[in-house]
Write a protein that holds these residues in place. Structure first.
Motif, mmCIF file in Angstrom:
data_model
loop_
_atom_site.group_PDB
_atom_site.id
_atom_site.type_symbol
_atom_site.label_atom_id
_atom_site.label_comp_id
_atom_site.label_asym_id
_atom_site.label_seq_id
_atom_site.Cartn_x
_atom_site.Cartn_y
_atom_site.Cartn_z
ATOM 1 N N UNK A 136 0.812 -1.215 0.000
ATOM 2 C CA UNK A 136 0.000 0.000 0.000
ATOM 3 C C UNK A 136 0.850 1.272 0.000
ATOM 4 N N UNK A 137 2.170 1.115 -0.110
ATOM 5 C CA UNK A 137 3.037 2.279 -0.222
ATOM 6 C C UNK A 137 3.496 2.873 1.087
ATOM 7 N N UNK A 138 3.330 2.160 2.208
ATOM 8 C CA UNK A 138 3.781 2.692 3.494
ATOM 9 C C UNK A 138 5.302 2.831 3.536
ATOM 10 N N UNK A 139 6.006 2.034 2.726
ATOM 11 C CA UNK A 139 7.463 2.130 2.582
ATOM 12 C C UNK A 139 7.829 1.522 1.241
ATOM 13 N N UNK A 140 9.061 1.782 0.806
ATOM 14 C CA UNK A 140 9.530 1.258 -0.484
ATOM 15 C C UNK A 140 10.295 -0.053 -0.326
ATOM 16 N N UNK A 141 11.047 -0.139 0.754
ATOM 17 C CA UNK A 141 11.907 -1.301 1.003
ATOM 18 C C UNK A 141 11.760 -1.693 2.468
ATOM 19 N N UNK A 142 11.788 -2.993 2.740
ATOM 20 C CA UNK A 142 11.733 -3.467 4.126
ATOM 21 C C UNK A 142 12.829 -4.504 4.362
ATOM 22 N N UNK A 143 13.459 -4.429 5.521
ATOM 23 C CA UNK A 143 14.372 -5.466 5.995
ATOM 24 C C UNK A 143 13.671 -6.107 7.180
ATOM 25 N N UNK A 260 16.494 -19.531 15.032
ATOM 26 C CA UNK A 260 16.994 -18.601 14.021
ATOM 27 C C UNK A 260 15.852 -17.798 13.417
ATOM 28 N N UNK A 261 16.178 -16.583 13.004
ATOM 29 C CA UNK A 261 15.217 -15.736 12.292
ATOM 30 C C UNK A 261 15.635 -15.631 10.836
ATOM 31 N N UNK A 262 14.745 -16.015 9.929
ATOM 32 C CA UNK A 262 15.014 -15.750 8.524
ATOM 33 C C UNK A 262 14.998 -14.245 8.298
ATOM 34 N N UNK A 263 15.866 -13.777 7.427
ATOM 35 C CA UNK A 263 15.991 -12.351 7.159
ATOM 36 C C UNK A 263 15.642 -12.091 5.700
ATOM 37 N N UNK A 264 14.710 -11.153 5.469
ATOM 38 C CA UNK A 264 14.207 -10.876 4.127
ATOM 39 C C UNK A 264 14.396 -9.404 3.771
ATOM 40 N N UNK A 265 14.805 -9.184 2.527
ATOM 41 C CA UNK A 265 14.917 -7.840 1.972
ATOM 42 C C UNK A 265 13.845 -7.720 0.896
ATOM 43 N N UNK A 266 12.878 -6.836 1.103
ATOM 44 C CA UNK A 266 11.671 -6.799 0.279
ATOM 45 C C UNK A 266 11.449 -5.440 -0.364
#
Length: 304
Positions: A136-143, A260-266
């Motif tokens: 919805x455009x709240x941010x462009x990129x998320x880690x 462990x936590x999986x880490x995602x760059x979105x």
């Protein structure tokens, strides 16, 4: 009013002397070239070519207009070249969201290095334990940490996972000793998580394997949890990349299997090829890869 695109046909015929040769140059049918020349002549009200079996020859009026048409061609190419250059330019604003721990331990040093490479890109960092809605455009990129994203319209990369371990302070070890196993946690005070961060793997693991451990305090802030542990309040399960960097903390045991936590760059699918967004994503992915020993908990840890 004539169609500017017809000037391409005019110039091609003028330079080659025939609609057949012009069609080969332009990659279209000969009939299309002849038709566009006729349309152009009607639009401007001037005969541009004399037709004969030998081909097309410019009339005097056509000769007078040739230079003007070539200037339009030059400007059109300049427009296209400038548009491509702007498209390649790495500049703009990126709104990036992540949680408190990743913002402090991963993003802050990355932004400094990224700024040196791309000074025309501004990164607005939104630190929030909640997951902002990228679609919805709240941010462009998320880690983000967690499971594979399922939101429609998002694309992402799975990065190095984040390891967790149990930590306490040196003060705590002096007063109460250091637990070296999960079973020993039942004899120690535990500082737990609350709010959005309580669903992260380290704390869900702790509740599952040590349900009887005495929880003496909780916090919805990772930074505050670390401060509580540093003060000697109790033991907490924390991401290794944050806790190992603090000299006042001692690792009790871990990294913990199953925590462990999986880490995602979105990012959104329609942004992934925007130059400044692509540059940031590629850089951050490389930066995280360079931190693999820290994120995995394999960097040197301190024990009492």
């Amino acid at each position: 009013m004539y169609d500017w695109n017809d000037l391409r046909y005019f110039l091609a015929v003028a330079r080659t002397g025939s609609t057949l040769a012009a069609s080969r140059t332009l990659g279209v049918n000969q009939s299309t070239v002849a038709r566009r020349i006729a349309v152009l002549e009607r639009a401007v009200g001037i005969k541009l070519f004399d037709r004969s079996q030998a081909g097309y020859a410019l009339t005097n009026c056509g000769l007078e207009l040739m230079a003007a048409a070539e200037r339009v061609e030059v400007e059109a190419r300049a427009f296209a070249d400038q548009a491509r250059a702007i498209g390649r330019r790495v500049s703009g604003v990126i709104r990036v969201t992540t949680n408190e721990g990743l913002a402090n331990g991963v993003m802050a040093p990355a932004l400094t290095a990224f700024r040196r490479l791309h000074p025309e890109v501004r990164v607005d960092l939104v630190v929030d334990e909640r997951r902002l809605d990228l679609a919805r455009g709240a941010a462009d990129v998320a880690l983000r940490t967690g499971a594979r994203p399922t939101e429609a319209g998002l694309v992402g990369r799975r990065l190095k996972p984040v390891a967790w371990a149990a930590y306490c302070s040196r003060k705590y070890v002096e007063r109460h000793g250091r637990p070296t196993s999960v079973e020993a946690l039942g004899q120690h005070a535990v500082v737990g998580a609350d709010g959005p961060i309580a669903v992260l793997p380290g704390w869900t693991w702790l509740r599952r394997v040590a349900p009887d451990a005495e929880v003496v305090a909780t916090s919805s802030s990772v930074t505050n949890l670390i401060s509580a542990v540093k003060s000697g309040l109790g033991i907490a399960v924390l991401p290794c990349f944050l806790a190992d960097s603090d000299p006042s903390l001692v690792r009790c045991f871990g990294p913990i299997e199953g925590a462990q936590s999986d880490l995602w760059l979105l990012t959104r699918e329609n942004l992934r090829d925007v130059p400044h967004v692509r540059a940031f994503i590629d850089f951050l992915a490389s930066h995280v890869a360079s931190m693999r020993h820290v994120l995995s908990g394999k960097a040197a840890s301190r024990q009492a």
